[in-house]
Design a protein around this motif. Structure first.
Motif, PDB file in Angstrom:
ATOM      1  N   VAL A 175     -32.545 -25.740  33.183  1.00  0.00           N
ATOM      2  CA  VAL A 175     -31.444 -24.782  33.165  1.00  0.00           C
ATOM      3  C   VAL A 175     -31.770 -23.730  32.104  1.00  0.00           C
ATOM      4  O   VAL A 175     -32.204 -24.055  31.002  1.00  0.00           O
TER       5      VAL A 175
ATOM      6  N   ALA B 277     -30.049 -20.941  29.863  1.00  0.00           N
ATOM      7  CA  ALA B 277     -28.794 -20.323  29.393  1.00  0.00           C
ATOM      8  C   ALA B 277     -29.180 -19.095  28.571  1.00  0.00           C
ATOM      9  O   ALA B 277     -29.705 -18.128  29.111  1.00  0.00           O
ATOM     10  N   GLY B 278     -28.978 -19.127  27.253  1.00  0.00           N
ATOM     11  CA  GLY B 278     -29.306 -17.952  26.431  1.00  0.00           C
ATOM     12  C   GLY B 278     -30.799 -17.751  26.260  1.00  0.00           C
ATOM     13  O   GLY B 278     -31.249 -16.681  25.844  1.00  0.00           O
ATOM     14  N   GLY B 279     -31.571 -18.797  26.543  1.00  0.00           N
ATOM     15  CA  GLY B 279     -33.029 -18.682  26.468  1.00  0.00           C
ATOM     16  C   GLY B 279     -33.593 -18.668  25.062  1.00  0.00           C
ATOM     17  O   GLY B 279     -34.807 -18.568  24.875  1.00  0.00           O
ATOM     18  N   GLN B 280     -32.762 -18.809  24.035  1.00  0.00           N
ATOM     19  CA  GLN B 280     -33.232 -18.659  22.662  1.00  0.00           C
ATOM     20  C   GLN B 280     -34.027 -19.863  22.164  1.00  0.00           C
ATOM     21  O   GLN B 280     -34.738 -19.780  21.172  1.00  0.00           O
ATOM     22  N   SER B 281     -33.896 -20.974  22.842  1.00  0.00           N
ATOM     23  CA  SER B 281     -34.751 -22.124  22.534  1.00  0.00           C
ATOM     24  C   SER B 281     -35.751 -22.376  23.658  1.00  0.00           C
ATOM     25  O   SER B 281     -36.898 -22.721  23.424  1.00  0.00           O
ATOM     26  N   LEU B 282     -35.289 -22.178  24.881  1.00  0.00           N
ATOM     27  CA  LEU B 282     -36.159 -22.489  26.023  1.00  0.00           C
ATOM     28  C   LEU B 282     -37.320 -21.496  26.157  1.00  0.00           C
ATOM     29  O   LEU B 282     -38.463 -21.898  26.409  1.00  0.00           O
TER      30      LEU B 282
ATOM     31  N   GLY C  34     -28.851 -18.645  13.229  1.00  0.00           N
ATOM     32  CA  GLY C  34     -29.807 -17.554  13.431  1.00  0.00           C
ATOM     33  C   GLY C  34     -29.300 -16.207  12.959  1.00  0.00           C
ATOM     34  O   GLY C  34     -28.657 -16.092  11.915  1.00  0.00           O
TER      35      GLY C  34
ATOM     36  N   THR D 232     -25.994 -19.748  23.590  1.00  0.00           N
ATOM     37  CA  THR D 232     -24.717 -20.308  24.059  1.00  0.00           C
ATOM     38  C   THR D 232     -24.438 -21.631  23.359  1.00  0.00           C
ATOM     39  O   THR D 232     -25.348 -22.284  22.842  1.00  0.00           O
TER      40      THR D 232
ATOM     41  N   ALA E 140     -29.716 -28.046  13.985  1.00  0.00           N
ATOM     42  CA  ALA E 140     -28.810 -26.994  14.444  1.00  0.00           C
ATOM     43  C   ALA E 140     -27.383 -27.277  13.985  1.00  0.00           C
ATOM     44  O   ALA E 140     -27.008 -28.427  13.763  1.00  0.00           O
ATOM     45  N   GLU E 141     -26.601 -26.228  13.883  1.00  0.00           N
ATOM     46  CA  GLU E 141     -25.241 -26.371  13.366  1.00  0.00           C
ATOM     47  C   GLU E 141     -24.290 -26.981  14.403  1.00  0.00           C
ATOM     48  O   GLU E 141     -23.488 -27.861  14.071  1.00  0.00           O
TER      49      GLU E 141
ATOM     50  N   VAL F  42     -24.148 -29.306  31.372  1.00  0.00           N
ATOM     51  CA  VAL F  42     -23.000 -29.331  30.459  1.00  0.00           C
ATOM     52  C   VAL F  42     -22.090 -28.190  30.897  1.00  0.00           C
ATOM     53  O   VAL F  42     -22.548 -27.051  31.030  1.00  0.00           O
TER      54      VAL F  42
HETATM   55  C1  LIG Z   1     -35.204 -16.962  15.568  1.00  0.00           C
HETATM   56  C2  LIG Z   1     -34.217 -18.006  15.971  1.00  0.00           C
HETATM   57  C3  LIG Z   1     -33.433 -18.590  14.999  1.00  0.00           C
HETATM   58  C4  LIG Z   1     -32.511 -19.557  15.355  1.00  0.00           C
HETATM   59  N1  LIG Z   1     -31.760 -20.111  14.364  1.00  0.00           N
HETATM   60  C5  LIG Z   1     -30.861 -21.061  14.690  1.00  0.00           C
HETATM   61  C6  LIG Z   1     -30.058 -21.669  13.697  1.00  0.00           C
HETATM   62  O1  LIG Z   1     -30.128 -21.337  12.514  1.00  0.00           O
HETATM   63  N2  LIG Z   1     -29.203 -22.633  14.077  1.00  0.00           N
HETATM   64  C7  LIG Z   1     -29.087 -23.020  15.388  1.00  0.00           C
HETATM   65  O2  LIG Z   1     -28.298 -23.887  15.670  1.00  0.00           O
HETATM   66  N3  LIG Z   1     -29.830 -22.462  16.336  1.00  0.00           N
HETATM   67  C8  LIG Z   1     -30.701 -21.490  16.030  1.00  0.00           C
HETATM   68  N4  LIG Z   1     -31.459 -20.939  17.020  1.00  0.00           N
HETATM   69  C9  LIG Z   1     -31.342 -21.462  18.381  1.00  0.00           C
HETATM   70  C10 LIG Z   1     -30.218 -20.768  19.137  1.00  0.00           C
HETATM   71  O3  LIG Z   1     -28.988 -21.102  18.576  1.00  0.00           O
HETATM   72  C11 LIG Z   1     -30.254 -21.135  20.616  1.00  0.00           C
HETATM   73  O4  LIG Z   1     -29.459 -20.197  21.200  1.00  0.00           O
HETATM   74  C12 LIG Z   1     -29.725 -22.498  21.014  1.00  0.00           C
HETATM   75  O5  LIG Z   1     -30.399 -23.533  20.346  1.00  0.00           O
HETATM   76  C13 LIG Z   1     -29.945 -22.731  22.503  1.00  0.00           C
HETATM   77  O6  LIG Z   1     -29.009 -22.055  23.230  1.00  0.00           O
HETATM   78  P1  LIG Z   1     -29.404 -21.163  24.467  1.00  0.00           P
HETATM   79  O7  LIG Z   1     -28.144 -20.792  25.142  1.00  0.00           O
HETATM   80  O8  LIG Z   1     -30.245 -20.057  24.015  1.00  0.00           O
HETATM   81  O9  LIG Z   1     -30.191 -22.207  25.388  1.00  0.00           O
HETATM   82  P2  LIG Z   1     -31.544 -22.123  26.193  1.00  0.00           P
HETATM   83  O10 LIG Z   1     -32.649 -21.730  25.292  1.00  0.00           O
HETATM   84  O11 LIG Z   1     -31.370 -21.324  27.404  1.00  0.00           O
HETATM   85  O12 LIG Z   1     -31.695 -23.630  26.565  1.00  0.00           O
HETATM   86  C14 LIG Z   1     -31.981 -24.618  25.627  1.00  0.00           C
HETATM   87  C15 LIG Z   1     -32.049 -25.985  26.317  1.00  0.00           C
HETATM   88  O13 LIG Z   1     -30.784 -26.386  26.752  1.00  0.00           O
HETATM   89  C16 LIG Z   1     -30.742 -26.546  28.170  1.00  0.00           C
HETATM   90  N5  LIG Z   1     -29.436 -26.036  28.611  1.00  0.00           N
HETATM   91  C17 LIG Z   1     -28.894 -24.849  28.281  1.00  0.00           C
HETATM   92  N6  LIG Z   1     -27.661 -24.750  28.753  1.00  0.00           N
HETATM   93  C18 LIG Z   1     -27.409 -25.908  29.392  1.00  0.00           C
HETATM   94  C19 LIG Z   1     -26.284 -26.422  30.076  1.00  0.00           C
HETATM   95  N7  LIG Z   1     -25.143 -25.741  30.176  1.00  0.00           N
HETATM   96  N8  LIG Z   1     -26.374 -27.660  30.608  1.00  0.00           N
HETATM   97  C20 LIG Z   1     -27.508 -28.382  30.498  1.00  0.00           C
HETATM   98  N9  LIG Z   1     -28.591 -27.948  29.855  1.00  0.00           N
HETATM   99  C21 LIG Z   1     -28.542 -26.730  29.299  1.00  0.00           C
HETATM  100  C22 LIG Z   1     -31.936 -25.790  28.695  1.00  0.00           C
HETATM  101  O14 LIG Z   1     -32.390 -26.327  29.887  1.00  0.00           O
HETATM  102  C23 LIG Z   1     -32.922 -25.983  27.565  1.00  0.00           C
HETATM  103  O15 LIG Z   1     -33.543 -27.216  27.661  1.00  0.00           O
HETATM  104  C24 LIG Z   1     -32.372 -19.954  16.713  1.00  0.00           C
HETATM  105  C25 LIG Z   1     -33.152 -19.362  17.686  1.00  0.00           C
HETATM  106  C26 LIG Z   1     -34.076 -18.393  17.345  1.00  0.00           C
HETATM  107  C27 LIG Z   1     -34.902 -17.755  18.410  1.00  0.00           C
END
Ligand SMILES: Cc1cc2nc3c(=O)[nH]c(=O)nc-3n(C[C@H](O)[C@H](O)[C@H](O)COP(=O)(O)OP(=O)(O)OC[C@H]3O[C@@H](n4cnc5c(N)ncnc54)[C@H](O)[C@@H]3O)c2cc1C
Lengths: 291, 796
Positions: free
Chosen positions: A30, A32-37, A102, A111, A123-124, A167
């Motif tokens: 999946v 979502a925001g892509g910030q980890s994936l 972040g 997200t 993560a928080e 989720v």
């Molecule tokens: C430079 C940088 C600094 C950061 N600093 C922090 C920080 O200080 N603290 C912090 O907590 N985070 C931090 N992050 C991470 C950020 O908060 C991410 O946004 C978060 O960890 C993942 O959310 P996402 O929506 O981007 O998920 P995605 O990257 O899209 O997905 C992450 C994972 O979750 C899964 N997923 C996503 N949504 C769902 C869903 N609804 N149901 C099932 N699976 C799902 C995906 O398949 C993937 O495996 C940072 C990221 C970056 C790039």
């Protein structure tokens, strides 16, 4: 740093997304925001054959009050929570923690569901979910189930989510109005993942502590609920000694690792310092609440 | 060069724009996303390159089979070192330095790999995505060899060899000495010593490295666009390696997003892309991603310094002795060689002080890490850190004020020019004035009282000073790198005034954000007496400015500025002759200001410069007898010895007594870079440099593990300070024009980075002085402070 090839789907409804997940078995991810994936893909650390982009699934994005609970759709952006009056009033701890996630561009995309599903122990949001006893709503082909945060986080980047589940919602029960809160963390730089973070919600009356909830981030394979430390506070009160002993206990409860940024010893030390600071600040805030 | 020629010009320049806070004209473009970097160029038929990089630190290549990759979608070619042999000569960074062992640095690994990230093969494909996909189809088998993990073990006689041809991992050694340091230290009343560690540093530019090579068969001209500091230098090197005439090679570095030294060397990718473009007759681009950049761009420092300083009881320095080991990484880079940083450490270690007895030794040791190269400040950041730390320790032992101890030992005004123990000559510097002003700005008495009060309240606060002197604008008397066969002592200005009176000033220097387009236009406008807006400056294109090397080593203001003055003066002279002819006046009675030619004694009489320019091209009939038409000139400048810049930095810090986070509360710089061309630019350079110095002091460290794996391969782990970690930096100037350079300019691009690690480390040591902690290593991380405090308190 280009991702390996993958098929791309952008469903607009949850049902569609679930059907696609089911179709690929455990071979899809999946998005979502892509910030980890996306970093994982770009480093070629993950080779899913398909991405199911849920960003167009509008029904997953909301923040509302329901039966005394605050319910947040999984696709709700961290930035939306940061600006939500409802979150600020009802879930001040979640709100404070959001500002530590972040940087602005990351929170604009990232997200709450992604953060919890990703389950980075530093993560928080996972720590906040744990300390606030949040419930996660998961939906799969067989229907919905709801699971307490404490059971959701299994290990480092590992959760109780099945490969065919999404989720959909996170439910928080606001803490009593008399309680205070604090999220204390140490990071190398502003916006970095915490070396250690401690979240606390306590309800005090003078030196008496009615309830205490404490959890640590970055100090083990999952966020860690510090129950034995909570017990000390309730038993001994928020006296200087009670706080000191609770903080020392917290340092015993965590199981941190060493990496290039901090040793396990230092993380333990920080757990103690931050637990004390979190209790003290939460207590001050509780007093302000009542005043 | 005669000395009269040097003296006169400082007087002759009537500054109008020089010295003014002129806003940087390039910023409109650069800050609004309209710059044109390498990746902004998309010629038709463009191909993309991706490199296969070694995951091993040291291994023999047992098998390298590219046949499957060749069949993947979009792939046009796959090359390995075998394919390159007929296309390019091997790169060898030569030096005449006696104890230097020359080794080869193949653009694609031959037989074995020597660090993680070394390129073995390149895939050329229709897109970068397809190229990276195809990389996974290259079949490689490695036979791992023992890792040469760090300098101390690599220097052991039984260590595994990285370069068989060298016979040792110690690729260079050198000693500078004056007097009898052993006897002097034996007689010293006070001696302070320690082992200092200056950790490995990466250069993080906003724009990663990247290049685009194009060889249209029709013209037979090779054009390389590269994110480089040194287009001229690359052109010369490529002509040799590719066996092409220089005038068929054009290297362009238009907008470049930061360099800091890491873009001043010739890189494997640049060579490979030129060879590939020439073979395929199609343009090929490679843009480094952040991971590649952290793995393969030249890294800096990584030094262990054992140093001991001896003083008399009254605080007078009598001698310094030091042994330095520099980890030079896997390869000696072209053109600087691996000697650049190591030799500069022992050249500059004696610092701004009178140093009667001295001995500095260095050895450079090869290991399985990315090649070491120049980084802002070369050699001075570590030496300033070491010497200034020893000075503070001496002050503590002697119970002297650290500023007073420095003032007592600075080279005095009447001692300039001062020859250092390593044989460098400081033309002049205002060391005492910088320190005195720094103390005034700090309000030293008030700050000291504040420190006492804060300490009484249990806080850990400290004040740290650091003074440095550095050699800038180096001319041909001293090669930038020892024994180097290429010439770096001159630069040229190509000045052209068109018939409309507008001026095009082209330079062979090549900025990466330093504001040359503004600063050099100021110099040219003043030299000619024309409006700033009528001068256009173009840099970084060898087709337009063929002679010169580039922008590095704090040289552009001095060398290009000097050439600009000369060129401007030559054309002004000619313009005045033409104007005299037009006005029937003696040219000696004329001058130019604000684009207007006028009679000195009757300023209301004159004519626009424009009219003179038009006449210059109007033919012989309108010109003085025997004058050749046109207003164009190329002038060169070689400052010969170069000139000294100096500064005092002051840091005020607080250390959190529980989390060990260091917060900088104030940061002051008082610097002397001679005549200031543009204070805005100078202050920007100082602030940027200090920001990098803060990074070095508190955050940045390249970490390799014992297997030679890079643990800091992304910006999650390699921590550069961001705006949130910085503070307003207070910058003040002492302006003492250099007596030895045209225009009186001194170079100043590197100073911020030189002073900051030392000042911050000294402030932290001061803050922890009650625990007896002396900082001897950077970066100063919370983890390290935690351990130091535990050890000091006797907790395990
Ligand atoms: C430079 C940088 C600094 C950061 N600093 C922090 C920080 O200080 N603290 C912090 O907590 N985070 C931090 N992050 C991470 C950020 O908060 C991410 O946004 C978060 O960890 C993942 O959310 P996402 O929506 O981007 O998920 P995605 O990257 O899209 O997905 C992450 C994972 O979750 C899964 N997923 C996503 N949504 C769902 C869903 N609804 N149901 C099932 N699976 C799902 C995906 O398949 C993937 O495996 C940072 C990221 C970056 C790039």
């Amino acid at each position: 740093m280009k991702p390996p090839p993958f098929a791309y789907h952008a469903p607009t409804h949850l049902d569609e997304a679930l059907a696609l997940l089911e179709r690929y078995g455990d071979d899809a991810k999946v998005l979502a925001g892509g910030q980890s994936l996306m970093p994982l893909l770009n480093f070629r650390l993950s080779y899913p054959s398909a991405l199911i982009d849920i960003n167009r699934v509008a029904e997953l994005s909301y923040l509302r009050q329901e039966n005394g609970q605050v319910c947040i759709g999984a696709l709700t952006r961290q930035r939306t929570i940061e600006f939500s009056e409802l979150a600020r009033r009802q879930l001040p701890l979640l709100h404070e923690a959001t500002t530590l996630v972040g940087h602005l561009p990351i929170r604009t995309r990232g997200t709450i569901g992604g953060s919890l599903a990703h389950a980075d122990p530093a993560a928080e949001y996972p720590t906040v979910a744990l300390v606030l006893d949040a419930e996660l709503v998961l939906q799969g082909p067989g229907g919905r189930r709801s699971i307490p945060a404490e059971e959701f986080f299994v290990s480092y980047l590992t959760t109780a989510l099945a490969p065919n589940e999404i989720v959909t919602e996170i439910r928080f029960s606001p803490a009593p109005r008399t309680s205070g809160w604090a999220f204390e963390e140490v990071a190398r730089r502003h916006g970095d993942f915490a070396l250690v973070g401690v979240a606390g919600v306590i309800d005090t009356e003078g030196e008496q502590c009615r309830t205490a909830r404490l959890a640590a981030a970055g100090a083990g394979p999952t966020p860690i609920r510090l129950r034995a430390a909570e017990d000390i506070l309730v038993r001994e009160g928020v006296t200087e000694q009670g706080i000191q002993r609770a903080a020392a206990k917290a340092a015993e409860l965590v199981e941190p690792d060493s990496d290039i940024h901090a040793s396990a010893d230092f993380r333990r030390h920080l757990t103690e310092v931050l637990t004390r600071r979190a209790i003290q600040r939460a207590r001050e805030r509780g007093q302000e609440q009542r005043a | 060069m005669s000395s009269t020629e040097i003296g006169e010009s400082v007087e002759e320049l009537t500054p109008k724009f020089v010295g003014a806070r002129v806003k940087r004209r390039e910023d409109q473009r650069l800050l609004t996303g309209q710059g044109a970097y390498v990746d902004d160029h998309h010629p038709p038929g463009l191909l993309q390159a991706a490199f296969l990089r070694s995951p091993y630190a040291h291994a023999r290549i047992a098998r390298l089979d590219t046949s499957a990759a060749l069949t993947r979608p979009g792939v046009v070619a796959v090359l390995t070192s075998k394919d390159l042999v007929p296309l390019v000569k091997p790169v060898r960074a030569a030096s005449k330095m006696r104890e230097y062992k020359e080794t080869s640095f193949p653009p694609l690994a031959v037989e074995k790999v020597r660090y993680v990230g070394e390129a073995l093969a390149v895939v050329i494909a229709e897109s970068r995505y397809l190229a990276e996909d195809a990389l996974e189809w290259i079949n490689v088998e490695y036979d791992p060899l023992p890792t040469v993990a760090n300098a101390p073990t690599a220097a052991q006689p039984d260590a595994p060899l990285l370069h068989d041809e060298a016979g040792s991992n110690i690729l260079l050694s050198r000693e500078f000495a004056r007097g009898d340091v052993d006897a002097a230290l034996a007689s010293a009343a006070v001696r302070v010593r320690d082992r200092f560690r200056f950790r490995r540093h990466a250069t993080v530019c906003m724009e990663n490295r990247g290049c685009l090579a194009d060889y249209p068969a029709g013209t037979g001209e090779l054009t390389l666009r590269s994110a480089t500091q040194c287009p001229g230098l690359l052109r010369d090197a490529l002509a040799d390696l590719l066996d092409m005439p220089e005038h068929r090679i054009r290297v362009v570095a238009a907008d470049v997003g930061g360099g800091f030294g890491a873009k001043s060397s010739l890189y494997p990718e640049e060579i490979v892309l030129c060879a590939v473009a020439r073979r395929l007759k199609r343009p090929v681009k490679w843009i480094s991603d952040r991971q590649e950049d952290l793995k393969t761009s030249t890294q800096a420092w990584d030094e262990i310094v054992d140093a001991e300083l001896g003083l008399q009881a009254d605080g007078t320095i009598i001698g310094l002795r030091a042994d330095v080991t520099t980890d030079i990484g896997a390869y000696s880079i072209y053109p600087w060689t691996a000697t650049l940083e190591p030799i500069q450490t022992i050249s500059f270690l004696s610092g701004p002080y009178r140093m009667p007895h001295y001995r500095g030794r260095n050895r450079g040791v090869a290991t399985c890490k990315a090649p070491m190269g120049p980084y802002r400040g070369v050699g001075r950041p570590v030496t300033t850190f070491v010497l200034e730390s020893l000075m503070d320790r001496a002050a503590r032992l002697l119970a002297l004020d650290p500023a007073e101890l420095r003032l007592k030992n600075y080279i005095r005004a009447d001692e300039f020019p001062y020859k250092t123990p390593a044989g460098l000559v400081w033309d002049q510097a205002s060391l005492t004035e910088c320190m005195q002003k720094a103390r005034d700005v700090l309000d030293a008495d008030t700050t000291t009282r504040w420190r006492a009060q804060a300490r009484a309240a249990g806080r850990w606060v400290g004040i740290g000073f650091a003074t440095y002197i550095e050699l800038t604008g180096v001319g041909s008397a001293i090669p930038v790198s020892p024994g180097m066969p290429i010439a770096t002592g001159t630069e040229a200005a190509f000045l052209r005034i068109d018939p409309a009176g507008t001026v095009t000033a082209t330079f062979s220097v090549a900025p990466q954000g330093q504001g040359h387009e503004t600063a050099l236009a100021q110099v040219v406008a003043d030299a000619l007496g024309v409006a700033f807006d009528s001068v256009r400056v173009i840099c970084g294109d060898t087709a337009l400015a063929p002679q010169g090397t580039g922008t590095y080593a704090s040289r552009s203001a001095v060398l290009a500025g000097g050439a600009a003055i000369r060129a401007g003066q030559t054309l002004k002279e000619k313009a005045l002759k033409i104007a005299g002819h037009m006005m029937e006046s003696n040219p000696a009675n004329l001058d130019i200001r604000d684009g207007q030619v006028f009679l000195r004694d009757k300023p209301e009489r004159g004519l626009p410069f424009r009219a003179v320019a038009k006449t210059a091209y109007a033919g012989l009939r309108r010109l003085p007898k025997d004058m050749e038409p046109g207003l164009e000139v190329t002038r060169f400048y070689d400052p010969f010895f170069g000139t000294a810049s100096s500064a005092t930095h002051v840091a005020v810090v607080e250390v959190d007594t529980e989390t060990y986070a260091v917060t900088i509360k104030r940061y002051i710089v008082v610097e002397d870079c001679g005549r200031i061309i543009n204070p805005l630019i100078v202050e920007g350079q100082v602030r940027g440099g200090v920001a990098q110095g803060i990074g070095a002091a508190l955050y940045e460290e390249v970490v390799y593990d014992d297997a030679g794996q890079l643990l800091t391969g992304s910006l999650v782990d390699y921590l550069v300070p961001t705006a949130s970690e910085l503070l307003p930096i207070e910058v003040h100037h002492i302006e003492t024009p250099s007596p030895t350079t045209l225009g009186g300019f001194r170079g100043m691009g590197e100073g911020g980075t030189i002073g900051a690690p030392a000042a911050i480390a000294n402030a932290v040591s001061d803050a922890l002085s009650h625990l007896g902690i002396e900082i001897n290593e950077i970066p100063i991380t919370p983890e390290k402070l935690f351990r130091l405090v535990r050890a000091a308190e006797g907790t395990p």
